[in-house]
Write a protein that holds these residues in place. Structure first.
Motif, short mmCIF file in Angstrom:
data_model
loop_
_atom_site.label_atom_id
_atom_site.label_comp_id
_atom_site.label_asym_id
_atom_site.label_seq_id
_atom_site.Cartn_x
_atom_site.Cartn_y
_atom_site.Cartn_z
N ALA A 100 0.86 -1.10 -0.03
CA ALA A 100 -0.12 0.16 0.07
C ALA A 100 0.92 1.45 0.02
O ALA A 100 1.52 1.37 0.78
CB ALA A 100 -0.79 0.14 1.33
N GLN A 101 0.70 2.02 -0.96
CA GLN A 101 1.50 3.15 -1.25
C GLN A 101 0.99 4.12 -2.36
O GLN A 101 0.33 3.80 -3.20
CB GLN A 101 2.87 2.93 -1.37
CG GLN A 101 3.37 2.35 -2.49
CD GLN A 101 4.75 1.90 -2.76
OE1 GLN A 101 5.49 2.96 -2.46
NE2 GLN A 101 4.95 0.83 -3.26
N LEU A 122 -4.42 -0.11 -2.94
CA LEU A 122 -5.52 0.61 -2.24
C LEU A 122 -6.98 0.26 -2.83
O LEU A 122 -7.04 -0.46 -3.87
CB LEU A 122 -5.06 2.19 -2.44
CG LEU A 122 -3.86 2.45 -1.94
CD1 LEU A 122 -3.70 4.09 -2.25
CD2 LEU A 122 -3.71 2.55 -0.43
N SER A 137 -5.00 4.64 7.96
CA SER A 137 -5.57 3.73 6.89
C SER A 137 -5.68 4.57 5.73
O SER A 137 -5.76 3.68 4.56
CB SER A 137 -6.82 3.37 7.44
OG SER A 137 -7.67 4.02 7.50
N TYR A 139 -4.72 6.45 2.39
CA TYR A 139 -3.36 6.95 1.62
C TYR A 139 -3.57 7.86 0.78
O TYR A 139 -2.62 8.66 0.10
CB TYR A 139 -2.66 5.56 0.95
CG TYR A 139 -1.82 4.65 2.05
CD1 TYR A 139 -0.67 4.48 1.75
CD2 TYR A 139 -2.49 3.95 3.09
CE1 TYR A 139 0.17 3.90 2.37
CE2 TYR A 139 -1.66 3.59 3.92
CZ TYR A 139 -0.37 3.35 3.84
OH TYR A 139 0.39 2.43 4.65
N GLY A 284 3.99 5.14 5.42
CA GLY A 284 2.98 5.66 6.08
C GLY A 284 3.02 7.26 6.20
O GLY A 284 2.19 7.61 7.10
N ARG A 310 -7.92 3.51 0.67
CA ARG A 310 -7.44 3.06 2.10
C ARG A 310 -6.61 1.98 1.64
O ARG A 310 -6.69 1.44 0.61
CB ARG A 310 -8.48 2.85 3.01
CG ARG A 310 -9.14 3.93 3.72
CD ARG A 310 -10.19 3.40 4.71
NE ARG A 310 -10.47 4.52 5.81
CZ ARG A 310 -11.22 5.43 5.77
NH1 ARG A 310 -12.08 5.47 4.70
NH2 ARG A 310 -11.48 6.23 6.71
N LYS A 311 -5.86 1.57 2.52
CA LYS A 311 -4.99 0.36 2.75
C LYS A 311 -5.88 -0.70 2.50
O LYS A 311 -7.08 -0.93 3.49
CB LYS A 311 -4.10 0.16 3.80
CG LYS A 311 -3.38 -1.15 3.79
CD LYS A 311 -2.27 -1.03 4.88
CE LYS A 311 -1.18 -2.03 5.02
NZ LYS A 311 -0.37 -2.21 6.20
N ARG A 312 -5.84 -1.92 1.64
CA ARG A 312 -6.54 -3.17 1.67
C ARG A 312 -6.55 -3.88 2.93
O ARG A 312 -5.36 -3.80 3.47
CB ARG A 312 -6.30 -3.84 0.46
CG ARG A 312 -6.47 -3.19 -1.02
CD ARG A 312 -5.83 -4.25 -2.04
NE ARG A 312 -5.84 -3.32 -3.21
CZ ARG A 312 -5.11 -3.99 -4.39
NH1 ARG A 312 -4.28 -4.99 -4.25
NH2 ARG A 312 -5.01 -3.17 -5.56
#
Length: 312
Positions: A100-101, A122, A137, A139, A284, A310-312
């Motif tokens: 996630a980024q 995401l 959470s 991103y 993060g 959001r992050k999965r």
């Protein structure tokens, strides 16, 4: 015959013929026929002719309007890179696992300076509450559909399977179901929206900037302001979605032309060019986009539909 038969007696008076004229003693009564009253339009023939001419003009105008409406929704005038059925299949396919980024890069093309934010790992949703700065959470977040002063939305809007607005006036869309998200173009039929509603996802419509590497022949928005978009590009055979922002004020035409030239297959407009938002890198860390002093957005609080990744 006797001789006396040949003579008339001298004392016999000659007969005088009588003529009898018969007439009705009772004269027939002459019945008076009431005078026929003319209607309003019979007394004003010019008005009747005028109304007939007006009816013809209105009929022609209605026919032209009906054709233009049909043509608007059925002949977009631009190629569609991904038909609705194909995007529905993408929404059914599990995405590849990624860290996630959001990866930020910048470049300039055709004199337009651009910031690119590549989306990795995401999932997207539509929310009416602006994300907190401390929500790790999240991103990336930004605006999505436009709205009027009376809080009604421009373009179809679906949030968690619930239809908030049905409006096909804008042909670009973004659809999201669970961990999958796509952008594309659909006009009269809303097959992708219907699929999203049945599966509890979210969906919004916006202006087309690029479709199948072609830009529209005209745009409804004019003038120079900061611009934002969501675009799709293939990198090494892999499809990637980007959040894109201009560094300076640009016309919509120059912005769209720059995206097309840079290699974006599809791109849809995102309102709120100067609005504050943020993104996070793989570690993060939060990075601001715009002026943090504009956070939070107090005007239209609870009305703005935020696109939140959001992050999965």
């Amino acid at each position: 015959m006797s001789i006396n038969d040949n003579f008339i007696h001298k004392d016999r008076k000659p007969e005088i013929p009588e003529f009898i004229i018969e007439r009705d003693d009772e004269e027939k009564e002459v019945q008076e026929v009431p005078e026929r009253k003319l209607s309003f339009f019979q007394r004003h023939k010019w008005l009747r002719r005028f109304l007939k001419a007006l009816a013809v003009v209105l009929l022609v105008a209605l026919t032209i309007w009906a054709y233009k409406t049909w043509n608007y929704y059925n002949n977009i005038g631009i190629d569609v890179s991904t038909p609705p059925s194909e995007n529905i299949n993408k929404l059914k396919t599990a995405p590849a696992k990624e860290i996630a980024q959001v990866v930020h890069t910048s470049d300039s093309i055709l004199g337009v300076e651009l910031d690119f934010y590549a989306i990795h790992g995401l999932r997207a949703s539509i929310e009416f509450k602006e994300p907190k700065l401390t929500d790790k959470s999240v991103y990336l977040y930004c605006r999505s559909a436009d709205h009027k002063g009376d809080n009604t939305y421009l373009g179809s809007l679906v949030v968690n399977g619930e239809e908030k607005q049905s409006d096909r006036s804008r042909f670009g869309y973004m659809a999201m179901v669970d961990d999958r998200m796509v952008i594309g173009v659909e006009s009269r039929r809303e097959e992708v929206k219907d699929y999203v509603m049945k599966n509890g996802g979210s969906y919004f419509r916006q202006y087309i900037l690029v479709s199948n590497r072609v830009i529209p022949s005209q745009f409804e928005l004019h003038g120079k302001v900061e611009r934002k978009a969501i675009g799709r590009m293939n990198i090494g055979g892999k499809e990637r979605l980007y959040f894109i922002s201009t560094r300076n004020k640009e016309t919509l035409w120059d912005f769209a032309d720059a995206l097309r030239e840079y290699g974006f297959i599809d791109a849809i407009y995102i309102t709120g060019g100067t609005d504050y938002c943020y993104y996070r890198t793989a570690d993060g860390q939060r990075h601001d986009i715009g002026d943090i002093n504009d956070y939070p957005h107090k005007k239209w609080k609870g009305v703005i539909p935020w696109l939140v990744l959001r992050k999965r």
